[in-house]
Design an enzyme around this catalytic site. Structure first.
Site, PDB file in Angstrom:
ATOM      1  N   HIS A  99       0.815  -1.328   0.042  1.00 26.97           N
ATOM      2  CA  HIS A  99      -0.026  -0.062   0.062  1.00 26.97           C
ATOM      3  C   HIS A  99       0.937   1.313   0.060  1.00 26.97           C
ATOM      4  CE1 HIS A  99      -3.647  -2.270   1.845  1.00 26.97           C
ATOM      5  NE2 HIS A  99      -3.295  -2.558   0.759  1.00 26.97           N
ATOM      6  N   ILE A 115       0.935   7.151   0.313  1.00 27.69           N
ATOM      7  CA  ILE A 115       0.313   5.950   1.032  1.00 27.69           C
ATOM      8  C   ILE A 115      -1.221   5.778   0.723  1.00 27.69           C
ATOM      9  CG2 ILE A 115       0.110   4.865   3.401  1.00 27.69           C
ATOM     10  CD1 ILE A 115       2.085   6.964   4.266  1.00 27.69           C
ATOM     11  N   CYS A 116      -1.602   4.467   0.573  1.00 26.90           N
ATOM     12  CA  CYS A 116      -2.921   3.968   0.274  1.00 26.90           C
ATOM     13  C   CYS A 116      -3.890   3.696   1.427  1.00 26.90           C
ATOM     14  CB  CYS A 116      -3.234   2.889  -0.851  1.00 26.90           C
ATOM     15  SG  CYS A 116      -4.760   2.465  -1.293  1.00 26.90           S
ATOM     16  N   LEU A 117      -4.270   4.587   2.100  1.00 24.91           N
ATOM     17  CA  LEU A 117      -4.758   4.508   3.508  1.00 24.91           C
ATOM     18  C   LEU A 117      -6.195   5.319   3.635  1.00 24.91           C
ATOM     19  CD1 LEU A 117      -4.283   2.928   6.350  1.00 24.91           C
ATOM     20  CD2 LEU A 117      -3.163   4.953   7.253  1.00 24.91           C
ATOM     21  N   TRP A 141      -8.329   7.456  -4.693  1.00 27.79           N
ATOM     22  CA  TRP A 141      -7.811   5.962  -4.230  1.00 27.79           C
ATOM     23  C   TRP A 141      -9.161   5.084  -3.961  1.00 27.79           C
ATOM     24  CZ3 TRP A 141      -2.775   5.396  -3.331  1.00 27.79           C
ATOM     25  CH2 TRP A 141      -1.990   6.336  -3.328  1.00 27.79           C
TER      26      TRP A 141
END
Lengths: 166, 191
Positions: free
Chosen positions: A98, A105-107, A159
Protein backbone atom coordinates in the site's frame (compact mmCIF):
# COMPACT_ATOMS: atom_id res chain seq x y z
CA UNK A 1 -24.98 47.70 13.22
CA UNK A 2 -24.72 44.38 11.50
CA UNK A 3 -21.77 44.05 9.20
CA UNK A 4 -21.48 40.60 7.67
CA UNK A 5 -17.94 40.96 6.43
CA UNK A 6 -16.30 41.73 9.73
CA UNK A 7 -18.30 39.00 11.41
CA UNK A 8 -17.18 36.46 8.85
CA UNK A 9 -13.53 37.42 9.17
CA UNK A 10 -13.83 37.32 12.93
CA UNK A 11 -15.29 33.84 12.77
CA UNK A 12 -12.50 32.83 10.44
CA UNK A 13 -9.78 34.10 12.71
CA UNK A 14 -11.47 32.32 15.60
CA UNK A 15 -11.45 29.00 13.79
CA UNK A 16 -7.84 29.58 12.75
CA UNK A 17 -6.96 30.14 16.37
CA UNK A 18 -8.84 27.04 17.44
CA UNK A 19 -7.10 24.95 14.82
CA UNK A 20 -3.69 26.28 15.72
CA UNK A 21 -4.38 25.55 19.34
CA UNK A 22 -5.41 22.01 18.58
CA UNK A 23 -2.21 21.39 16.58
CA UNK A 24 -0.15 22.78 19.44
CA UNK A 25 -1.92 20.54 21.91
CA UNK A 26 -1.34 17.55 19.70
CA UNK A 27 2.34 18.33 19.31
CA UNK A 28 2.85 18.86 23.02
CA UNK A 29 1.23 15.51 23.81
CA UNK A 30 3.16 13.84 21.01
CA UNK A 31 6.53 15.07 22.25
CA UNK A 32 5.65 14.06 25.78
CA UNK A 33 4.42 10.63 24.85
CA UNK A 34 4.94 9.52 21.25
CA UNK A 35 3.34 6.29 20.05
CA UNK A 36 5.68 3.28 20.31
CA UNK A 37 8.08 3.14 17.37
CA UNK A 38 7.82 6.85 16.61
CA UNK A 39 10.74 9.18 17.15
CA UNK A 40 10.18 12.91 17.11
CA UNK A 41 12.91 15.45 16.81
CA UNK A 42 11.76 18.00 19.36
CA UNK A 43 14.00 20.65 17.81
CA UNK A 44 12.43 20.53 14.38
CA UNK A 45 8.88 20.40 15.71
CA UNK A 46 7.16 23.71 15.85
CA UNK A 47 9.46 25.53 13.47
CA UNK A 48 6.51 25.63 11.21
CA UNK A 49 3.10 24.56 12.37
CA UNK A 50 1.98 23.21 9.04
CA UNK A 51 4.80 20.73 8.47
CA UNK A 52 5.96 17.88 10.67
CA UNK A 53 8.52 15.20 9.94
CA UNK A 54 8.93 12.23 12.24
CA UNK A 55 10.73 8.92 12.15
CA UNK A 56 9.02 5.58 12.24
CA UNK A 57 10.88 2.45 13.34
CA UNK A 58 9.83 -0.90 11.97
CA UNK A 59 8.26 -2.79 14.86
CA UNK A 60 10.10 -5.70 16.42
CA UNK A 61 9.17 -9.11 15.08
CA UNK A 62 7.86 -7.70 11.80
CA UNK A 63 9.49 -7.74 8.37
CA UNK A 64 10.44 -4.09 8.78
CA UNK A 65 12.35 -4.59 12.03
CA UNK A 66 15.51 -2.49 12.10
CA UNK A 67 14.38 -0.17 9.31
CA UNK A 68 13.63 3.50 9.85
CA UNK A 69 11.40 5.65 7.70
CA UNK A 70 10.68 9.36 7.55
CA UNK A 71 7.03 10.31 7.60
CA UNK A 72 5.95 13.79 6.63
CA UNK A 73 2.71 15.47 7.71
CA UNK A 74 1.45 18.60 6.05
CA UNK A 75 -1.53 20.34 7.64
CA UNK A 76 -3.85 22.43 5.52
CA UNK A 77 -5.77 25.42 6.83
CA UNK A 78 -8.84 23.22 7.35
CA UNK A 79 -7.14 20.76 9.68
CA UNK A 80 -8.56 18.95 11.66
CA UNK A 81 -11.70 19.04 9.53
CA UNK A 82 -9.64 18.04 6.55
CA UNK A 83 -7.09 15.25 6.73
CA UNK A 84 -3.37 16.01 6.79
CA UNK A 85 -1.30 15.13 3.76
CA UNK A 86 0.89 12.22 4.87
CA UNK A 87 3.74 10.75 2.81
CA UNK A 88 6.96 8.87 3.36
CA UNK A 89 9.94 10.97 2.34
CA UNK A 90 13.65 10.44 1.90
CA UNK A 91 15.49 7.50 0.45
CA UNK A 92 13.95 4.83 2.64
CA UNK A 93 10.42 4.15 1.49
CA UNK A 94 8.93 0.99 2.99
CA UNK A 95 8.33 -1.73 0.43
CA UNK A 96 4.69 -2.45 1.13
CA UNK A 97 1.66 -3.27 -1.06
CA UNK A 98 0.00 0.00 0.00
CA UNK A 99 3.00 2.27 -0.21
CA UNK A 100 4.04 3.58 -3.61
CA UNK A 101 7.71 4.10 -4.34
CA UNK A 102 7.21 7.88 -4.31
CA UNK A 103 6.07 7.69 -0.69
CA UNK A 104 2.33 7.95 -1.25
CA UNK A 105 0.26 5.80 1.09
CA UNK A 106 -3.03 4.13 0.23
CA UNK A 107 -4.84 4.38 3.55
CA UNK A 108 -8.51 5.27 3.82
CA UNK A 109 -8.26 7.39 6.98
CA UNK A 110 -6.00 9.77 5.05
CA UNK A 111 -8.85 10.74 2.74
CA UNK A 112 -12.40 9.35 2.80
CA UNK A 113 -12.47 7.96 6.30
CA UNK A 114 -10.77 10.91 7.97
CA UNK A 115 -12.47 12.28 11.04
CA UNK A 116 -11.51 15.28 13.15
CA UNK A 117 -11.31 12.99 16.16
CA UNK A 118 -8.27 11.35 14.56
CA UNK A 119 -4.87 12.86 15.21
CA UNK A 120 -1.19 12.70 14.33
CA UNK A 121 -0.95 10.03 16.99
CA UNK A 122 -3.69 7.85 15.55
CA UNK A 123 -2.38 8.24 11.99
CA UNK A 124 1.06 7.08 13.17
CA UNK A 125 -0.47 4.10 14.95
CA UNK A 126 -2.46 3.18 11.83
CA UNK A 127 0.60 3.36 9.61
CA UNK A 128 2.71 1.32 12.02
CA UNK A 129 -0.04 -1.27 12.22
CA UNK A 130 -0.36 -1.31 8.45
CA UNK A 131 3.36 -2.00 8.16
CA UNK A 132 3.35 -4.54 10.96
CA UNK A 133 0.58 -6.69 9.52
CA UNK A 134 2.38 -7.06 6.19
CA UNK A 135 3.80 -10.50 5.47
CA UNK A 136 5.59 -9.92 2.21
CA UNK A 137 7.60 -6.97 0.99
CA UNK A 138 6.26 -5.92 -2.36
CA UNK A 139 5.18 -2.76 -4.12
CA UNK A 140 1.60 -2.12 -5.21
CA UNK A 141 0.92 -3.82 -8.56
CA UNK A 142 0.38 -0.49 -10.35
CA UNK A 143 3.37 1.23 -8.79
CA UNK A 144 5.33 2.26 -11.87
CA UNK A 145 2.21 3.53 -13.63
CA UNK A 146 0.95 5.45 -10.60
CA UNK A 147 4.30 7.05 -9.81
CA UNK A 148 4.56 8.32 -13.38
CA UNK A 149 1.08 9.79 -13.56
CA UNK A 150 0.12 10.88 -10.05
CA UNK A 151 -0.07 14.36 -8.62
CA UNK A 152 2.47 15.48 -6.08
CA UNK A 153 -0.25 15.63 -3.51
CA UNK A 154 -1.57 12.16 -2.60
CA UNK A 155 -4.88 13.68 -1.52
CA UNK A 156 -5.59 14.45 -5.17
CA UNK A 157 -5.46 10.75 -5.99
CA UNK A 158 -8.77 8.97 -6.25
CA UNK A 159 -7.94 6.00 -4.07
CA UNK A 160 -9.75 2.72 -4.17
CA UNK A 161 -9.80 1.03 -0.82
CA UNK A 162 -10.43 -2.62 -1.44
CA UNK A 163 -7.82 -4.56 0.46
CA UNK A 164 -8.80 -5.01 4.07
CA UNK A 165 -6.12 -7.50 4.96
CA UNK A 166 -2.83 -5.65 5.13
CA UNK B 1 9.28 27.59 18.71
CA UNK B 2 5.61 27.96 18.20
CA UNK B 3 4.60 25.18 20.53
CA UNK B 4 3.25 26.59 23.72
CA UNK B 5 3.73 23.88 26.31
CA UNK B 6 2.35 25.84 29.18
CA UNK B 7 -0.72 27.34 27.69
CA UNK B 8 -2.92 25.60 30.23
CA UNK B 9 -0.91 26.08 33.33
CA UNK B 10 0.88 29.38 33.02
CA UNK B 11 -1.52 31.53 34.99
CA UNK B 12 -1.33 29.21 37.99
CA UNK B 13 2.40 28.71 37.94
CA UNK B 14 2.97 32.31 38.87
CA UNK B 15 1.72 31.63 42.38
CA UNK B 16 2.91 29.13 44.98
CA UNK B 17 5.55 26.38 44.89
CA UNK B 18 6.15 24.92 41.48
CA UNK B 19 6.17 21.23 42.28
CA UNK B 20 2.91 21.11 44.13
CA UNK B 21 1.34 23.34 41.54
CA UNK B 22 2.44 21.08 38.74
CA UNK B 23 1.10 18.02 40.46
CA UNK B 24 -2.17 19.66 41.11
CA UNK B 25 -2.37 20.77 37.51
CA UNK B 26 -1.72 17.29 36.28
CA UNK B 27 -4.46 15.87 38.43
CA UNK B 28 -6.79 18.59 37.32
CA UNK B 29 -5.79 17.89 33.72
CA UNK B 30 -6.79 14.23 33.96
CA UNK B 31 -10.11 15.19 35.42
CA UNK B 32 -10.80 17.86 32.88
CA UNK B 33 -9.72 15.79 29.92
CA UNK B 34 -12.94 13.83 30.26
CA UNK B 35 -14.76 17.03 29.32
CA UNK B 36 -12.64 17.93 26.35
CA UNK B 37 -14.16 18.37 22.94
CA UNK B 38 -13.20 15.49 20.69
CA UNK B 39 -12.37 17.91 17.89
CA UNK B 40 -10.52 20.90 19.32
CA UNK B 41 -9.18 18.93 22.32
CA UNK B 42 -10.03 21.87 24.56
CA UNK B 43 -12.63 21.98 27.32
CA UNK B 44 -15.92 21.86 25.46
CA UNK B 45 -17.55 25.25 25.03
CA UNK B 46 -21.23 25.44 24.16
CA UNK B 47 -21.09 21.72 24.72
CA UNK B 48 -23.33 19.28 22.95
CA UNK B 49 -23.42 15.52 23.21
CA UNK B 50 -24.29 13.08 20.46
CA UNK B 51 -26.72 10.18 20.83
CA UNK B 52 -23.69 7.91 20.84
CA UNK B 53 -22.38 9.80 23.88
CA UNK B 54 -19.52 11.82 22.44
CA UNK B 55 -18.84 15.33 23.60
CA UNK B 56 -18.10 18.29 21.32
CA UNK B 57 -18.13 22.04 21.25
CA UNK B 58 -21.09 22.95 19.14
CA UNK B 59 -18.98 25.24 16.88
CA UNK B 60 -16.56 22.35 16.25
CA UNK B 61 -19.26 19.80 15.54
CA UNK B 62 -21.17 22.25 13.41
CA UNK B 63 -18.13 22.85 11.27
CA UNK B 64 -17.65 19.11 10.84
CA UNK B 65 -21.30 18.64 9.85
CA UNK B 66 -20.87 21.41 7.30
CA UNK B 67 -17.72 19.81 5.96
CA UNK B 68 -19.54 16.64 4.95
CA UNK B 69 -23.19 17.54 4.66
CA UNK B 70 -24.01 14.37 2.77
CA UNK B 71 -22.32 11.96 5.10
CA UNK B 72 -22.80 13.22 8.62
CA UNK B 73 -21.19 10.84 11.07
CA UNK B 74 -19.84 11.05 14.58
CA UNK B 75 -16.13 11.90 14.42
CA UNK B 76 -15.37 9.40 17.15
CA UNK B 77 -17.47 6.33 16.35
CA UNK B 78 -18.93 7.11 12.90
CA UNK B 79 -22.50 6.65 14.09
CA UNK B 80 -25.13 8.70 12.31
CA UNK B 81 -25.34 12.18 13.74
CA UNK B 82 -27.25 15.34 12.92
CA UNK B 83 -28.04 18.77 14.21
CA UNK B 84 -31.34 17.62 15.68
CA UNK B 85 -29.89 14.57 17.32
CA UNK B 86 -27.42 16.24 19.62
CA UNK B 87 -28.28 17.35 23.12
CA UNK B 88 -26.99 20.62 24.51
CA UNK B 89 -25.32 20.29 27.91
CA UNK B 90 -25.98 22.92 30.53
CA UNK B 91 -23.65 22.92 33.51
CA UNK B 92 -24.12 25.10 36.55
CA UNK B 93 -23.58 28.68 35.59
CA UNK B 94 -22.82 29.59 32.03
CA UNK B 95 -25.32 30.34 29.41
CA UNK B 96 -28.75 28.75 29.40
CA UNK B 97 -29.11 29.39 25.71
CA UNK B 98 -29.21 26.44 23.38
CA UNK B 99 -25.74 26.50 21.82
CA UNK B 100 -27.27 25.41 18.55
CA UNK B 101 -29.17 28.67 18.43
CA UNK B 102 -26.03 30.78 18.71
CA UNK B 103 -24.54 29.24 15.67
CA UNK B 104 -24.66 28.54 12.67
CA UNK B 105 -22.08 31.23 12.11
CA UNK B 106 -23.26 31.55 8.58
CA UNK B 107 -26.63 33.23 8.39
CA UNK B 108 -29.22 31.11 6.68
CA UNK B 109 -30.57 32.18 3.36
CA UNK B 110 -34.12 33.41 3.59
CA UNK B 111 -36.89 33.26 1.14
CA UNK B 112 -40.58 33.86 1.56
CA UNK B 113 -43.39 33.03 -0.81
CA UNK B 114 -44.79 36.02 -2.65
CA UNK B 115 -48.11 37.16 -1.19
CA UNK B 116 -50.87 35.62 -3.14
CA UNK B 117 -53.87 37.95 -3.15
CA UNK B 118 -54.50 37.65 -6.86
CA UNK B 119 -56.32 35.32 -9.18
CA UNK B 120 -55.72 31.87 -7.72
CA UNK B 121 -56.94 32.49 -4.21
CA UNK B 122 -60.49 33.45 -5.10
CA UNK B 123 -61.26 30.76 -7.59
CA UNK B 124 -65.00 30.35 -7.82
CA UNK B 125 -65.85 32.90 -5.18
CA UNK B 126 -66.23 36.44 -6.32
CA UNK B 127 -66.39 36.30 -10.03
CA UNK B 128 -62.85 35.46 -10.97
CA UNK B 129 -62.63 32.20 -12.81
CA UNK B 130 -59.72 30.48 -14.30
CA UNK B 131 -58.85 27.21 -15.74
CA UNK B 132 -55.66 25.93 -17.18
CA UNK B 133 -54.71 22.69 -18.69
CA UNK B 134 -51.78 21.39 -20.61
CA UNK B 135 -50.82 18.15 -22.20
CA UNK B 136 -47.44 16.98 -23.27
CA UNK B 137 -44.07 16.20 -21.88
CA UNK B 138 -41.79 19.04 -21.07
CA UNK B 139 -40.16 20.55 -23.09
CA UNK B 140 -42.49 19.56 -25.92
CA UNK B 141 -45.75 21.00 -24.72
CA UNK B 142 -48.46 20.13 -27.21
CA UNK B 143 -51.08 22.25 -25.69
CA UNK B 144 -50.93 24.47 -22.71
CA UNK B 145 -53.16 27.32 -22.05
CA UNK B 146 -54.63 29.44 -19.39
CA UNK B 147 -58.09 30.86 -19.51
CA UNK B 148 -58.71 33.64 -17.18
CA UNK B 149 -62.06 35.28 -17.09
CA UNK B 150 -62.75 38.22 -15.00
CA UNK B 151 -60.01 40.09 -13.32
CA UNK B 152 -60.74 39.99 -9.61
CA UNK B 153 -58.37 42.82 -8.93
CA UNK B 154 -60.41 45.22 -11.00
CA UNK B 155 -63.74 43.89 -9.91
CA UNK B 156 -65.04 44.93 -6.59
CA UNK B 157 -66.25 42.55 -3.97
CA UNK B 158 -69.91 41.80 -3.48
CA UNK B 159 -71.61 42.97 -6.63
CA UNK B 160 -70.49 40.23 -8.98
CA UNK B 161 -70.44 37.38 -6.60
CA UNK B 162 -74.18 37.65 -6.11
CA UNK B 163 -75.05 38.38 -9.70
CA UNK B 164 -76.94 35.28 -10.91
CA UNK B 165 -76.48 36.07 -14.61
CA UNK B 166 -72.78 36.34 -14.19
CA UNK B 167 -72.66 33.08 -12.28
CA UNK B 168 -74.58 31.33 -14.99
CA UNK B 169 -72.28 32.68 -17.64
CA UNK B 170 -69.35 31.37 -15.74
CA UNK B 171 -70.90 28.00 -15.18
CA UNK B 172 -71.58 27.74 -18.88
CA UNK B 173 -68.03 28.73 -19.78
CA UNK B 174 -66.55 26.32 -17.29
CA UNK B 175 -68.62 23.47 -18.65
CA UNK B 176 -67.76 24.43 -22.21
CA UNK B 177 -64.06 24.32 -21.50
CA UNK B 178 -64.39 21.14 -19.52
CA UNK B 179 -65.95 19.49 -22.55
CA UNK B 180 -63.31 20.97 -24.84
CA UNK B 181 -60.69 19.46 -22.58
CA UNK B 182 -62.37 16.08 -22.45
CA UNK B 183 -62.81 16.03 -26.21
CA UNK B 184 -59.21 17.00 -26.70
CA UNK B 185 -57.98 14.24 -24.42
CA UNK B 186 -60.28 11.78 -26.16
CA UNK B 187 -58.94 12.89 -29.53
CA UNK B 188 -55.39 12.43 -28.27
CA UNK B 189 -56.19 8.92 -27.11
CA UNK B 190 -57.84 7.93 -30.33
CA UNK B 191 -55.38 9.55 -32.71
Amino acid sequence: MYSPRSEASLAQSCTLQRQEKRLQKELVALIKEPPPGVVIDGESVGQSLDLLVLSINGAQGTIYEGEQFQLQFRFGPKYPFDSPEVVFIGTEIPVHPHVYSNGHICLSILTDDWSPALSIFSVCVSIISMLSSCKEKKRPPDDSMYVKTCSKNPKKTKWWYHDEEV
Amino acid sequence: MAVDEESDTSPRNSTGGENTENKRNEGRGEEERAFECNICLDTAKDAVISMCGHLFCWPCLHQWLETRPNRQSCPVCKAAISRDKVIPLYGRGGSKEDPREKLPPRPQGQRTEPENTGAFSNFGFDGGFQMSFGIGAFPFGLFASTFNFGDPVIRGHGAHGTNPANLEDERFLSQLFLWVAILFIFWLLVA
